[in-house]
Each structure stands twice: as structure tokens, then as C-alpha cells.
Design a protein around this motif. Structure first.
Motif, PDB file in Angstrom:
ATOM      1  N   CYS A   1     -83.561 -43.224  11.309  1.00 58.75           N
ATOM      2  CA  CYS A   1     -82.243 -42.353  12.013  1.00 58.75           C
ATOM      3  C   CYS A   1     -82.904 -41.682  13.143  1.00 58.75           C
ATOM      4  CB  CYS A   1     -81.348 -41.232  10.959  1.00 58.75           C
ATOM      5  SG  CYS A   1     -80.537 -40.324  11.398  1.00 58.75           S
TER       6      CYS A   1
ATOM      7  N   HIS B   1     -76.581 -52.334  15.717  1.00 59.76           N
ATOM      8  CA  HIS B   1     -75.426 -52.004  16.455  1.00 59.76           C
ATOM      9  C   HIS B   1     -74.910 -52.399  17.430  1.00 59.76           C
ATOM     10  CE1 HIS B   1     -76.277 -47.724  16.132  1.00 59.76           C
ATOM     11  NE2 HIS B   1     -77.751 -47.596  15.966  1.00 59.76           N
TER      12      HIS B   1
ATOM     13  N   ASN C   1     -73.387 -49.573  12.500  1.00 62.67           N
ATOM     14  CA  ASN C   1     -73.176 -49.005  13.846  1.00 62.67           C
ATOM     15  C   ASN C   1     -71.185 -49.293  14.267  1.00 62.67           C
ATOM     16  OD1 ASN C   1     -74.269 -45.953  11.589  1.00 62.67           O
ATOM     17  ND2 ASN C   1     -75.985 -48.303  12.449  1.00 62.67           N
TER      18      ASN C   1
ATOM     19  N   THR D   1     -69.868 -42.525  19.027  1.00 63.46           N
ATOM     20  CA  THR D   1     -70.921 -43.597  18.626  1.00 63.46           C
ATOM     21  C   THR D   1     -70.036 -43.218  16.261  1.00 63.46           C
ATOM     22  OG1 THR D   1     -73.077 -43.664  18.798  1.00 63.46           O
ATOM     23  CG2 THR D   1     -72.673 -44.462  16.763  1.00 63.46           C
TER      24      THR D   1
ATOM     25  N   GLU E   1     -70.598 -43.973  12.617  1.00 66.10           N
ATOM     26  CA  GLU E   1     -71.584 -44.148  11.668  1.00 66.10           C
ATOM     27  C   GLU E   1     -71.018 -45.151  10.480  1.00 66.10           C
ATOM     28  OE1 GLU E   1     -75.658 -41.838  12.447  1.00 66.10           O
ATOM     29  OE2 GLU E   1     -75.217 -41.077  13.662  1.00 66.10           O
TER      30      GLU E   1
ATOM     31  N   CYS F   1     -76.027 -40.078  17.865  1.00 69.24           N
ATOM     32  CA  CYS F   1     -76.919 -41.040  16.976  1.00 69.24           C
ATOM     33  C   CYS F   1     -77.422 -41.619  17.865  1.00 69.24           C
ATOM     34  CB  CYS F   1     -76.120 -42.674  16.542  1.00 69.24           C
ATOM     35  SG  CYS F   1     -76.618 -43.696  16.231  1.00 69.24           S
TER      36      CYS F   1
END
Length: 266
Positions: free
Chosen positions: A76, A143, A176, A192, A194, A204
Motif C-alpha cells: 500500500c 491495478h 484494484n 479508485t 480498492e 490509493c
């Protein structure tokens, strides 16, 4: 019953519970982590992190990250900056700190009493997906990136939940989901959804990093320095591109601030 000492931090509205687990912090179960992150009956957070002793030579500590659903997850970016600020408040390391996490070793620099610059992992070139209008990139977490001209009007919760669970992402536990609007040269806006939080978050870090890299690759190949607007604030992403089209020296800059600290019984 367990008494747990905690601190709460935020980075561009992405908020986290932080625990010092170097010595005698209690082991928490998945339901307990989920209860702590619950906003109505717990402390409330997008995720929880533990700061642990690192077995890696030269590292000041190890970062372990859990999503709000209680499950241990991948890197993260906003959390990485916040845990560096937390480490500083604990007296760990100097202005530049080095730590290891799920995706490898990171270096971070405290720029002032608000901003932290975090070095992200090197990453490959974005993969254009079969739908022809979106891209996938791993920046410490997986992502999906899609461009839009109407970011404010998007139903991010509905669209994000659908894309996050698509069959092509099942093997990696879902992805994500980022929606990106280009606002100018070196300027993008990002929203975003998540995984693990199962909702839109206010920012994010790995997501805005992916959004900036994809924007460079497909829209602005001359730009290597992006200002990114999220619902929770402004983040900066800089990077270098290698001759093979991969990315290195990726830096994520933004706020990392302590909100409060205390003790909770669970």
C-alpha cells in the motif's frame, strides 16, 4: 479481552490503524482486524499495518499490511508513507528510512513535518487488456486502469465492484480498479475502488502510481512527473523509463500525518 495500543494516520484521506509490533503486540485474528477497521463500531480505517522487526540487513523495520476486511494484502503506497511517519514518531531510523514489505525493499524520505517521498518498486510496461480500452499494471498491488472524460459522474462503487471480480482477475484474487481523467500535461485525476476495502477510497498510492505510468505510456510519453488529484488530496509521481519500456526510480510523494492515538479493548 485484549488491550491494544494504536495510532491512526492518514495519507491523502487514505486512513490506517498502526500498531508497534516489535515487542509484545497481541496477535490479531482476521475478525478482530475487521472489527477495528469498522467505522461505526471500531476505530475506522481503510486498513491496518503492523510495524515489525526486520530480518533484512540494512532495513529499519518491516511493514505488514491488512485490508479492512481483515485479510493480509499486498503493498500500500499511502500506507507505506504513513508507516514511515509512524516509525519516525517511534524514534526509528533517520530522515531517510529503509524497510521491507510484501513486494520488496523500499526507501523513504521525510521531506518535512507533512510530506513523505516513498520509492516504489520497479515495474514492467502496462498490459493492454482484451477490451481494448483498459490496461493492467502491478505496482506492488494489481491495478486496472481505464480512462474517462466524466470522472465526477461515474458510479465508481458499482463499476469497480464488477471489474474487481472479473474472471480474468480471479487467479490473482481480484484487482484494484482506477478511473483516470487527464486534466492537462502532467496532471490527472483518479478515483479508485480498492479490493479488500470493497469500496471507493479517497486515495490509493499504488493506484495513482499505476495511473501515472499508464498515462505516460499511452497519452503523454514525454512526461515523467505527474500531479495527481484524488478525493483526499494531491499526490506526486515521478519516474524514469528504461530502454525496454519498463519503469524505475518511481517516487510517490504526498502527506502522511498522525490523526490520533489511544488504546482500545477487543
Amino acid at each position: 479481552m485484549k488491550n491494544v495500543r494504536f495510532a491512526k494516520y492518514q495519507g491523502a484521506g487514505n486512513d490506517f490503524i498502526l500498531l508497534d509490533a516489535r515487542h509484545d503486540a497481541p496477535a490479531l485474528t482476521r475478525p478482530e482486524i475487521r472489527a477495528l477497521c469498522e467505522r461505526r463500531f471500531g476505530i475506522g480505517a481503510d486498513g491496518l499495518m503492523t510495524l515489525e522487526n526486520s530480518a533484512t540487513p540494512g532495513c529499519d523495520f518491516r511493514m505488514r499490511y491488512y485490508n479492512a476486511d481483515g485479510g493480509e494484502s499486498t503493498m500500500c503506497g499511502n500506507g507505506g508513507r504513513c508507516i514511515v511517519r509512524f516509525a519516525d514518531h517511534l524514534g526509528i531510523g533517520g530522515r531517510v528510512k529503509r524497510f521491507d514489505s510484501s513486494d520488496g525493499i523500499h526507501t523513504a524520505e521525510l521531506l518535512d513535518d507533512r510530506l513523505v517521498r516513498l520509492q516504489m518498486i520497479d515495474t514492467g510496461a502496462p498490459e493492454k487488456l482484451a477490451d481494448g480500452r483498459s490496461w493492467f499494471l502491478f505496482t506492488g498491488s494489481p491495478h486496472y486502469v481505464e480512462f474517462t472524460d466524466r470522472l465526477d459522474g461515474l458510479d465508481v462503487e458499482r463499476l469497480g465492484a464488477t471489474i474487481r471480480r472479473r474472471a480474468d482477475f480471479e487467479a490473482i484474487g481480484g484487482t484494484n480498479v482506477n478511473f483516470v481523467e487527464v486534466a492537462g500535461e502532467g496532471r490527472i485525476r483518479v478515483r479508485t475502488f480498492e479490493r479488500g476495502v470493497e469500496a471507493e477510497t479517497w486515495a490509493c498510492g499504488t493506484g495513482v502510481t499505476a495511473a501515472a505510468l499508464v498515462t505516460h505510456a499511452v497519452r503523454q510519453p514525454e512526461c515523467f512527473d505527474f500531479t495527481v488529484e484524488t478525493r483526499g488530496g494531491i499526490l506526486g509521481v515521478t519516474f524514469a523509463e528504461t530502454e525496454t519500456g519498463t519503469f524505475a526510480d518511481i517516487r510517490l510523494t504526498g502527506p502522511a500525518e498522525r490523526i490520533f492515538e489511544g488504546e482500545i479493548e477487543i
